[in-house]
Motif scaffolding. Structure first.
Motif, PDB file in Angstrom:
ATOM      1  N   TYR A  42       0.645  -1.237   0.109  1.00 37.13           N
ATOM      2  CA  TYR A  42      -0.048   0.005  -0.012  1.00 37.13           C
ATOM      3  C   TYR A  42       0.864   1.152  -0.020  1.00 37.13           C
ATOM      4  N   LEU A  43       1.938   1.319   0.641  1.00 37.43           N
ATOM      5  CA  LEU A  43       2.718   2.508   1.027  1.00 37.43           C
ATOM      6  C   LEU A  43       3.707   2.800  -0.175  1.00 37.43           C
ATOM      7  N   ARG A  44       4.097   1.530  -0.951  1.00 29.76           N
ATOM      8  CA  ARG A  44       5.078   1.838  -2.005  1.00 29.76           C
ATOM      9  C   ARG A  44       4.710   2.897  -3.059  1.00 29.76           C
ATOM     10  N   TYR A  86       5.422   5.865   7.105  1.00 30.35           N
ATOM     11  CA  TYR A  86       5.570   6.541   6.132  1.00 30.35           C
ATOM     12  C   TYR A  86       5.556   8.082   6.204  1.00 30.35           C
ATOM     13  N   SER A  87       6.306   9.022   5.892  1.00 28.91           N
ATOM     14  CA  SER A  87       5.919  10.595   5.768  1.00 28.91           C
ATOM     15  C   SER A  87       6.293  10.837   4.480  1.00 28.91           C
ATOM     16  N   ALA A 109       9.100   4.071   3.074  1.00 32.20           N
ATOM     17  CA  ALA A 109       8.359   3.416   4.077  1.00 32.20           C
ATOM     18  C   ALA A 109       9.090   2.404   4.821  1.00 32.20           C
ATOM     19  N   ARG A 110       8.846   2.292   6.299  1.00 34.06           N
ATOM     20  CA  ARG A 110       9.737   1.426   7.104  1.00 34.06           C
ATOM     21  C   ARG A 110       8.649   0.457   7.737  1.00 34.06           C
ATOM     22  N   LEU A 151       8.576  10.644  13.347  1.00 27.42           N
ATOM     23  CA  LEU A 151       8.143   9.704  14.228  1.00 27.42           C
ATOM     24  C   LEU A 151       9.290   9.985  15.473  1.00 27.42           C
ATOM     25  N   ASP A 152       8.858   9.974  16.532  1.00 23.15           N
ATOM     26  CA  ASP A 152       9.726  10.009  17.780  1.00 23.15           C
ATOM     27  C   ASP A 152      10.559  11.296  17.859  1.00 23.15           C
TER      28      ASP A 152
END
Length: 268
Positions: free
Chosen positions: A99-101, A126-127, A135-136, A150-151
């Motif tokens: 989906y993210l790819r 992902y951003s 994406a990871r 993130l974080d």
């Protein structure tokens, strides 16, 4: 502004536990969380202005959440609503990775966003505001997400993550305790703000976990857990959305608890 603190696979029987605030202008129309008529397997709140959602789960164990990425250099209205990103994953059947790819190529269609998508087996981040970073998948851990990457160590994010970690250590994962982890209304000291908060020229009132201003504030807090039983063959999803009025007082609550009907392999 929004805030999400979540634990991913830090407990064997609880793949996901989460507490999140949705912050928005009070004038923006919103529907309370529920199962959508046109998507009866999807539980989510609804943005009645653009039609999407900021967070949701499904009866097959899929999960998605989106936050805005605050970037004063890019404020032009985008062609597409970020809220559709969560809806499209929740109502689809592709894996999080698949989906993210393609979003990397379509990222400029949206204003800045952070996106979490997953199942009870995998959770991805992902951003579209992190350059060429792909994406990871997220390894097990306790995370925080607001309106930067993130974080990013914003004070309110660090407090939320620390409080969630303490609850997980104590085994206290009921809705009331989770909600309290993101309910702090105190402002961060000016000297403690992260450089990105200064760079975004943020109103200091936004440094609180729970925001109350005349026109904008924390509209809802969502707490969520996915818990496994029966040697991992069954997953129960517990969801609570507590809504607030413009003065920060509770204005309604919705609770759901159901078993996820996982597809073969538990991929959701």
């Amino acid at each position: 502004m929004c805030l999400i603190a979540f634990g991913w696979k830090v407990l064997t029987d609880t793949p996901l536990v989460l507490a999140a605030n949705r912050d928005e202008f009070y004038r923006r129309p919103t529907a309370a969380a529920g199962f959508w008529q046109e998507h009866p397997a999807m539980l989510a709140g609804r943005d009645l202005e653009a039609g999407g959602t900021w967070m949701g789960v499904t009866r097959s164990g899929r999960f998605a959440a989106v936050t805005n990425f605050r970037d004063p250099a890019q404020t032009a209205r985008a062609a597409r609503s970020r809220g559709e990103l969560a809806v499209n994953f929740l109502t689809g059947e592709t894996t999080p990775e698949d989906y993210l790819r393609p979003l990397a190529a379509a990222g400029d269609d949206y204003a800045g966003f952070n996106l979490l998508v997953g199942t009870v087996e995998e959770l991805w981040y992902y951003s579209n505001r992190l350059g060429d970073e792909p994406a990871r998948p997220l390894p097990p851990g306790i995370y925080g997400l607001s309106n930067e990457r993130l974080d990013t160590p914003w004070p309110k994010l660090l407090r939320a993550r620390s409080r969630l970690a303490a609850l997980i250590d104590a085994g206290t994962l009921d809705h009331d305790a989770l909600q309290a982890a993101v309910a702090d209304r105190s402002l961060a000291p000016e000297h403690a703000l992260h450089p990105s908060e200064h760079g975004a020229r943020m109103d200091r009132r936004l440094s609180a976990q729970f925001i109350v201003t005349p026109d904008y504030g924390t509209r809802a807090t969502t707490t969520l857990s996915m818990q496994r039983a029966g040697n991992g063959a069954e997953t129960t999803i517990a969801w609570r959305e507590t809504r607030f009025d413009h003065s920060g007082q509770p204005a309604g609550r919705t609770d759901y608890r159901f078993r996820a009907a996982l597809s073969p392999g538990g991929r959701g």
